[in-house]
Design an enzyme around this catalytic site. Structure first.
Site, PDB file in Angstrom:
ATOM      1  N   ASP A  38       0.833  -1.206   0.000  1.00  0.00           N
ATOM      2  CA  ASP A  38       0.000   0.000   0.000  1.00  0.00           C
ATOM      3  C   ASP A  38       0.867   1.255   0.000  1.00  0.00           C
ATOM      4  OD1 ASP A  38      -2.379   1.391  -0.107  1.00  0.00           O
ATOM      5  OD2 ASP A  38      -2.692   1.383   2.062  1.00  0.00           O
ATOM      6  N   ASP A  69       2.725   2.875   7.763  1.00  0.00           N
ATOM      7  CA  ASP A  69       1.448   2.192   7.574  1.00  0.00           C
ATOM      8  C   ASP A  69       1.605   0.780   6.998  1.00  0.00           C
ATOM      9  OD1 ASP A  69      -1.135   1.457   7.295  1.00  0.00           O
ATOM     10  OD2 ASP A  69      -1.764   3.200   6.120  1.00  0.00           O
TER      11      ASP A  69
HETATM   12  P1  ATP Z   1      -5.180   4.611   6.267  1.00  0.00           P
HETATM   13  O1  ATP Z   1      -5.543   3.212   6.004  1.00  0.00           O
HETATM   14  O2  ATP Z   1      -6.278   5.601   6.014  1.00  0.00           O
HETATM   15  O3  ATP Z   1      -3.885   4.962   5.605  1.00  0.00           O
HETATM   16  P2  ATP Z   1      -4.216   3.901   8.851  1.00  0.00           P
HETATM   17  O4  ATP Z   1      -5.211   3.484   9.859  1.00  0.00           O
HETATM   18  O5  ATP Z   1      -3.404   2.839   8.265  1.00  0.00           O
HETATM   19  O6  ATP Z   1      -4.957   4.765   7.816  1.00  0.00           O
HETATM   20  P3  ATP Z   1      -1.859   5.525   9.102  1.00  0.00           P
HETATM   21  O7  ATP Z   1      -1.747   5.696   7.632  1.00  0.00           O
HETATM   22  O8  ATP Z   1      -0.782   4.748   9.766  1.00  0.00           O
HETATM   23  O9  ATP Z   1      -3.283   4.984   9.532  1.00  0.00           O
HETATM   24  O10 ATP Z   1      -1.932   6.954   9.807  1.00  0.00           O
HETATM   25  C1  ATP Z   1      -2.908   7.910   9.417  1.00  0.00           C
HETATM   26  C2  ATP Z   1      -2.251   9.276   9.271  1.00  0.00           C
HETATM   27  O11 ATP Z   1      -1.692   9.695  10.527  1.00  0.00           O
HETATM   28  C3  ATP Z   1      -1.062   9.303   8.311  1.00  0.00           C
HETATM   29  O12 ATP Z   1      -1.479   9.441   6.987  1.00  0.00           O
HETATM   30  C4  ATP Z   1      -0.282  10.504   8.839  1.00  0.00           C
HETATM   31  O13 ATP Z   1      -0.844  11.714   8.414  1.00  0.00           O
HETATM   32  C5  ATP Z   1      -0.485  10.391  10.343  1.00  0.00           C
HETATM   33  N1  ATP Z   1       0.624   9.604  10.948  1.00  0.00           N
HETATM   34  C6  ATP Z   1       0.663   8.273  11.092  1.00  0.00           C
HETATM   35  N2  ATP Z   1       1.806   7.868  11.670  1.00  0.00           N
HETATM   36  C7  ATP Z   1       2.519   8.984  11.912  1.00  0.00           C
HETATM   37  C8  ATP Z   1       3.810   9.234  12.489  1.00  0.00           C
HETATM   38  N3  ATP Z   1       4.557   8.231  12.921  1.00  0.00           N
HETATM   39  N4  ATP Z   1       4.250  10.511  12.564  1.00  0.00           N
HETATM   40  C9  ATP Z   1       3.478  11.533  12.100  1.00  0.00           C
HETATM   41  N5  ATP Z   1       2.250  11.361  11.548  1.00  0.00           N
HETATM   42  C10 ATP Z   1       1.763  10.110  11.446  1.00  0.00           C
HETATM   43 MG    MG Z   2      -2.168   5.287   5.795  1.00  0.00          MG
END
Ligand code: ATP
Ligand code: MG
Length: 317
Positions: A199, A217
């Protein structure tokens, strides 16, 4: 588990996610407690806690220490929301005793259950906790309470690469090349550990304190020593033809390499090469029919992007 980057592309899928989300809004309405940006402390000893306990000879003391060191929300001061994910939000947080700044990814158990995504979350934790690389957001530990699961992650101070790309429109060839080289190094590391990311997209590439890129992610990642998978997952615009060819596609880690080509195109032009309606995007990807590149790009950049379909020999180790 196909997801769409474009809000109009409603693909029937259990795990739908949309590009962008309301993190801008969240930022504006965040009730912040004023936190300092990390002062380069080493990561907290939270992950090392269990090994300290294991080495202790006194079982009783060990148990007490373990209880004391157990991870829980009270150990953290919670700051502003950093983004919104499928099952909850990600917050800036400070480990109270060490002062270490991190990101706390909060996953709501009810929502995970509702989406029947237990296995995905387990996989995300298993895969991510085994990765250590400067080009990958650090995973420091995790804990849970009755309602939520918390992942303690390295804080990527520069936020999403997607937001930077949106703000700047597109990147110069030099900058795009630098970014792609960084992502390729992270990929080589991932693949050497038999992990497919599945992804990769600008939303899932974060920017560190020194403007370095960090892959994040691992919700769709998988550890696949056989290098063969057959689940359709990811985000439509970034999927390779072999994932779309049948209902039960067979593919290898080369899927991530295809995405590297798609990312290069997007960095250079500001939009994904196959982005269209859902049906048209499918069709375009299957035919490897990209939108034309701007004439102003160098022949080398064009050649690199057009070799997207035959990326396999470049990166496979
Ligand atoms: P999705 O499936 O919608 O991508 P998800 O549940 O997998 O969401 P992530 O992509 O891990 O979640 O995190 C969502 C958002 O939070 C990221 O796109 C980013 O903007 C922010 N984020 C996540 N991890 C971090 C980090 N380690 N530092 C700063 N911002 C972060
Ligand atoms: Mg994400």
């Amino acid at each position: 588990m196909l997801t769409a980057t474009n809000k109009n592309k409603m693909i029937p899928a259990a795990k739908m996610q949309h590009r962008g989300g309301d993190s801008e809004l969240l930022r504006k309405h965040a009730c912040l407690n004023r936190m300092q940006i990390p002062s380069h402390l080493p990561p907290p000893t939270i992950v090392a806690a269990s090994s300290q306990v294991a080495n202790s000879s006194d079982a009783e003391t060990s148990a007490a220490v373990a209880r004391h060191l157990e991870l829980h929300l009270g150990l953290f001061e919670i700051g502003r929301p950093l983004g919104k994910g499928k099952f909850g939000r990600v917050y800036l947080a400070r480990h109270r005793t060490s002062g270490y700044i991190c990101a706390l990814k909060v996953l709501n158990k009810d929502e995970i259950k509702r989406e029947r995504a237990e296995m995905h979350v387990r996989r995300e934790i298993e895969v991510h906790s085994n990765l250590r690389h400067p080009g990958i957001v650090g995973f420091y530990g995790w804990f849970h309470d009755s309602r939520r699961i918390f992942l303690i992650l390295e804080y990527a101070a520069g936020g999403e690469l997607y937001k930077t790309l949106q703000k700047e429109g597109r990147f110069s060839e030099r900058r795009a090349a630098n970014y792609i080289a960084q992502v390729a190094l992270s990929l080589i590391y991932l693949h050497s550990k038999n992990v497919m990311h599945r992804d990769m997209k600008p939303e899932n590439i974060l920017i560190g304190l020194y403007s370095e890129l960090k892959l994040s992610d691992f919700g769709y990642s998988v550890h696949a020593p056989s290098n063969r998978r057959d689940t359709l997952c990811g985000t439509l615009d970034y999927l390779p033809p072999e994932m779309l060819q049948s209902d039960k596609p067979e593919y290898t880690k080369a899927v991530d390499q295809w995405t590297l080509g798609v990312l290069t195109y997007e960095f250079l032009t500001g939009e994904a090469p196959f982005e269209d309606t859902v049906a048209m995007t499918h069709r375009r990807i299957l035919k490897n029919h990209m939108k034309p590149l701007p004439a102003s790009l160098s022949p080398e950049a064009k050649d690199f992007v057009h070799s997207v379909g035959d990326f396999t020999p470049i990166l496979i180790l």
